[in-house]
Scaffold this motif. Structure first.
Motif, mmCIF file in Angstrom:
data_model
loop_
_atom_site.group_PDB
_atom_site.id
_atom_site.type_symbol
_atom_site.label_atom_id
_atom_site.label_comp_id
_atom_site.label_asym_id
_atom_site.label_seq_id
_atom_site.Cartn_x
_atom_site.Cartn_y
_atom_site.Cartn_z
ATOM 1 N N ASP A 18 0.846 -1.199 0.000
ATOM 2 C CA ASP A 18 0.000 0.000 0.000
ATOM 3 C C ASP A 18 0.881 1.249 0.000
ATOM 4 O OD1 ASP A 18 -1.704 2.080 0.531
ATOM 5 O OD2 ASP A 18 -2.740 1.096 2.192
ATOM 6 N N SER A 20 0.118 4.228 0.212
ATOM 7 C CA SER A 20 -0.339 5.315 1.086
ATOM 8 C C SER A 20 0.177 5.124 2.512
ATOM 9 C CB SER A 20 -1.868 5.389 1.095
ATOM 10 O OG SER A 20 -2.407 4.290 1.813
ATOM 11 N N LYS A 21 0.856 3.999 2.750
ATOM 12 C CA LYS A 21 1.428 3.728 4.079
ATOM 13 C C LYS A 21 2.952 3.622 3.974
ATOM 14 C CE LYS A 21 -2.407 1.590 6.416
ATOM 15 N NZ LYS A 21 -3.412 1.354 5.366
ATOM 16 N N PRO A 22 3.667 3.892 5.082
ATOM 17 C CA PRO A 22 5.131 3.746 5.051
ATOM 18 C C PRO A 22 5.519 2.310 4.696
ATOM 19 C CG PRO A 22 4.434 4.890 7.046
ATOM 20 C CD PRO A 22 3.187 4.356 6.399
ATOM 21 N N GLN A 23 6.493 2.157 3.789
ATOM 22 C CA GLN A 23 6.921 0.825 3.371
ATOM 23 C C GLN A 23 8.429 0.639 3.446
ATOM 24 O OE1 GLN A 23 4.854 -1.503 2.975
ATOM 25 N NE2 GLN A 23 2.888 -0.565 2.438
ATOM 26 N N LYS B 21 9.916 -1.486 12.155
ATOM 27 C CA LYS B 21 8.856 -1.494 11.139
ATOM 28 C C LYS B 21 9.105 -0.382 10.123
ATOM 29 C CE LYS B 21 5.095 -3.638 13.601
ATOM 30 N NZ LYS B 21 5.540 -3.694 15.029
ATOM 31 N N GLN B 23 8.857 2.920 8.205
ATOM 32 C CA GLN B 23 8.367 4.224 8.672
ATOM 33 C C GLN B 23 8.441 5.294 7.599
ATOM 34 O OE1 GLN B 23 6.797 4.525 11.376
ATOM 35 N NE2 GLN B 23 7.479 2.867 12.726
ATOM 36 N N MET B 25 7.729 6.574 3.539
ATOM 37 C CA MET B 25 6.991 6.314 2.310
ATOM 38 C C MET B 25 7.980 5.904 1.208
ATOM 39 S SD MET B 25 3.937 7.038 3.290
ATOM 40 C CE MET B 25 2.844 7.500 1.942
#
Lengths: 291, 291
Positions: A18, A20-23, B21, B23, B25
């Motif tokens: 996604d 739109s979320k941090p990856q 995790k 953090q 984009m």
């Protein structure tokens, strides 16, 4: 909306994420040191252009940075997944497909790799239509340094693009659209995100010219494909060295790249250069054959 | 384990985030273009050293990239939060505190800023003790380009560090520990992550020398603090231009930086240079006064 697909051994076709979320990890050396390589390709009708050339160039950039490069057989399904997902969201709009590879999170010892597909920015077509006002800016390097100083990573497409971006901002603040870098010894190099191509027509002989790779420029995939197509149509080809006077005296100058394709230069440092609609149309048609 | 604290208007003391995790984009221009700036500081006993100098230099780097720079009053509480959280996890171990600022996710128009605190790598103390074998590597730029070509961002600490990292890898593959860059016109510049300092003792007069900032090097915060402290102790100070012969003829050469502090150079391109334990101890003691 951007579509993200990570290369992940657990997902042979790539892992959709996604956007739109941090990856990305905050300690990823791509983010903290610009330590990685990338490519940008155009996809039309769900088909990414020149995939083989981009993967080949990216492998070469990765080798210069001593980064392990995932095999084309790993990238290709992830690209296909990204394009399928992009089509689901955006229909048959053209896409910018970026291939990204970083050295990975600090201490992890394994790279991070992903494919990002996003809509083509609107400004892209406009610049192609209206042409570009260009500034010549000194890249600071002489045209022979690439061969004697491999640690400078010239000719590699790294994530360390801060200078390229700063040069484009400088141009925009000075009323121009783009930049052609010159070497400290006065040779024409490349644009921050494009290859320089010029045409000379003399006594009915048409010649396409571009700077020589030995000067430390990135080998242009679109330039290379255009040259191959033009040669079949009877064009002569030439490879530098070029100086600014060659640009001013040419019958046409273009910046060529994978997304914006062939954009005519209409002025250099404020001096008009000839824009030939006929040559632009002819070369643009050749570029369109590059699939 | 790294501690992360993001600058976030909703959290005046900074927003603690889980470093295990993702953090960031994937479209953050820090990650895709190395488009941002950073600083690394040493924290001892919960106290980050030279915070003011680092924030000042970072503001100057951000200005060169035309990035909005959060005020010190916004950074400082986030740094304090990071150090408190680091102490909770690691006790009173020293920490590397990184300040990061990127142009933010593509299209968002707002920067991403965070503080990362992590343990000091073990190799750091070892290199300080054992000294460094150094290679001189050509940085490709002449020593006057910085002033005429601001788009090259020389003297700014950007996230585009791929060349710095490649130079260090090149050194390691050739049996060395570190690098001193030289300009194409033969001047001594800086290390990829450090400032060059040398000492000359003549007729009882002790002089500290470092290359001049006009050559496009990063202004060293530790070098600057050391010079101020040394001057009070009666040292003379000098600011380039320096050539490799000056290094070979000095009474001591060091690479100095915020985390590794003062590391003596023991050879340059395979030729031994004098290592003075006495001078190193004296200067290291001065560096330790820099709080």
């Amino acid at each position: 909306m951007t579509v993200l697909v990570f290369l992940d051994p657990a997902y042979p076709a790539g892992r959709i994420a996604d956007a739109s979320k941090p990856q990305l990890m905050a300690t990823d050396l791509g983010a903290t040191r610009g330590d990685g390589v990338f490519e940008s390709m155009l996809a039309v009708d769900g088909h990414a252009r020149k995939v083989g050339m981009h993967l080949e160039r990216m492998a070469s950039s990765a080798a210069a940075l001593q980064l392990d490069f995932p095999a084309p057989q790993v990238w290709e399904p992830a690209i296909a997944t990204a394009l399928a997902e992009f089509a689901r969201v955006h229909g048959n709009a053209p896409a910018v497909v970026k291939l990204m590879l970083t050295r990975g999170p600090e201490g992890a010892g394994s790279p991070t790799a992903w494919v990002a597909a996003s809509p083509v920015p609107e400004s892209t077509g406009r610049q192609r239509e209206e042409g570009l006002d260009v500034l010549l800016l000194d890249r600071g390097y002489d045209s022979s340094v690439a061969e004697r100083a491999p640690w400078l990573l010239l000719g590699s497409k790294t994530l360390s693009y801060a200078v390229n971006m700063a040069a484009l901002r400088f141009a925009k603040q000075h009323g121009a659209d783009d930049v052609i870098f010159t070497s400290s010894d006065g040779k024409v190099l490349e644009g921050p995100t494009s290859t320089v191509v010029l045409a000379v027509v003399e006594d009915g002989v048409k010649t396409l010219l571009t700077p020589e790779l030995e000067s430390g420029i990135l080998p242009g995939t679109t330039q290379s494909a255009l040259f191959a197509a033009a040669e079949k149509e009877g064009w002569q080809l030439g490879y530098g060295p070029l100086e600014p006077t060659h640009l001013m005296q040419a019958d046409g100058v273009w910046l060529i790249s994978s997304i914006r394709l062939l954009a005519p230069v209409k002025s250099i440092d404020g001096s008009p250069v000839p824009v030939s609609r006929e040559l632009t149309d002819e070369l643009a048609a050749l570029v369109e054959t590059v699939l």
